[in-house]
Motif scaffolding. Sequence first.
Motif, short mmCIF file in Angstrom:
data_model
loop_
_atom_site.label_atom_id
_atom_site.label_comp_id
_atom_site.label_asym_id
_atom_site.label_seq_id
_atom_site.Cartn_x
_atom_site.Cartn_y
_atom_site.Cartn_z
N ALA A 110 -25.27 32.13 -1.87
CA ALA A 110 -26.34 33.15 -1.89
C ALA A 110 -25.96 34.30 -0.95
O ALA A 110 -26.11 35.47 -1.29
CB ALA A 110 -27.67 32.54 -1.48
N TYR A 111 -25.42 33.94 0.21
CA TYR A 111 -25.01 34.95 1.18
C TYR A 111 -23.96 35.90 0.58
O TYR A 111 -24.08 37.12 0.70
CB TYR A 111 -24.46 34.26 2.44
N TYR A 112 -22.95 35.32 -0.11
CA TYR A 112 -21.89 36.17 -0.71
C TYR A 112 -22.46 37.08 -1.81
O TYR A 112 -22.06 38.23 -1.94
CB TYR A 112 -20.75 35.32 -1.25
N TRP A 113 -23.39 36.51 -2.60
CA TRP A 113 -24.02 37.33 -3.66
C TRP A 113 -24.79 38.49 -3.04
O TRP A 113 -24.67 39.63 -3.47
CB TRP A 113 -24.97 36.47 -4.51
N PHE A 114 -25.58 38.17 -2.00
CA PHE A 114 -26.37 39.23 -1.35
C PHE A 114 -25.45 40.29 -0.74
O PHE A 114 -25.71 41.48 -0.86
CB PHE A 114 -27.27 38.64 -0.26
N LYS A 115 -24.35 39.82 -0.11
CA LYS A 115 -23.46 40.77 0.54
C LYS A 115 -22.78 41.69 -0.49
O LYS A 115 -22.71 42.90 -0.29
CB LYS A 115 -22.40 40.00 1.34
N SER A 116 -22.33 41.09 -1.62
CA SER A 116 -21.68 41.91 -2.67
C SER A 116 -22.64 42.98 -3.16
O SER A 116 -22.29 44.17 -3.23
CB SER A 116 -21.27 41.04 -3.86
N PHE A 117 -23.89 42.56 -3.49
CA PHE A 117 -24.83 43.54 -4.04
C PHE A 117 -25.39 44.48 -2.97
O PHE A 117 -25.79 45.60 -3.29
CB PHE A 117 -25.92 42.83 -4.86
N HIS A 118 -25.35 44.04 -1.72
CA HIS A 118 -25.72 44.95 -0.61
C HIS A 118 -24.73 46.12 -0.60
O HIS A 118 -25.14 47.29 -0.57
CB HIS A 118 -25.66 44.16 0.69
N ILE A 119 -23.43 45.80 -0.70
CA ILE A 119 -22.40 46.86 -0.67
C ILE A 119 -22.49 47.73 -1.93
O ILE A 119 -22.40 48.96 -1.85
CB ILE A 119 -21.00 46.25 -0.46
#
Length: 206
Positions: free
Chosen positions: A16-25
């Motif tokens: 979930a963290y990686y998904w959030f980080k990708s879409f945050h960027i």
Amino acid sequence: MINESYKIFITVKNMAYYWFKSFHIIGVVVWFAGLFYLVRLFIYHIEAEQEPEPAKIILKKQYQIMEKRLLNIITTPGMLVTVFCAIGLLITQPNYFKQIWLHFKLGFVVILLAYHFYCARLMKLLENGKCNWTSQQMRAMNELPTLMLVIIVMLAVFKNSLPTDITAWLFFGLVILMVVTIQLYARKRRLDKEKLLAQIEQIPQQ
Ligand code: HEM
């Protein structure tokens, strides 16, 4: 059994963290593309005022449509994706809340959000013919998000070890130099255009 469930929980949390980080960027890229282009459109919108009729009316109408679509379809959704994914990042990694770099970052994000909503207000003022800004002032305003972008990204990457040595100051100086050069170049182009128009006006009519 508890151990196995805990392992699954940690794996899901990390994913979930990686998904959030990708879409945050991704959200950040879209948001900034929108912010930069929106103010560029404001500059053209203000400069359309100097065009003769009917070009003036047609151009202003067209810029109004482009600004509205850009704000509603690109810029605001980009901002929402950035903010929602940032909330997701903080929920999955709550220890970031205690870190000082994040507090500074949030301070700059508040300035950026204020800039975003001020742009929306300027769009309305332009639509109603009540905007008193000159195109030069608008050009200068367009440098604020550049500065915010540099500071926020550096805080996100370096975190608490944000460098304050000579290399960092040289880099910062380079960014300021770039911003000033862009402003001076725009000023030179404007003066050249004004000179050319004055020369054309002096040519005797046939
Ligand atoms: C809405 C407020 C925001 C919050 C709460 C927030 C929070 C975060 C958090 C917790 C991370 C993860 C850091 C890591 O794991 O390394 C992150 C990453 C990042 N953020 Fe934000 N952020 C916000 C807005 C922004 C904005 C406006 C920008 C761009 C101007 C930005 C740019 C970045 C970048 C580039 C990363 C990736 C850093 C890396 O992977 O090294 N953030 N953000």
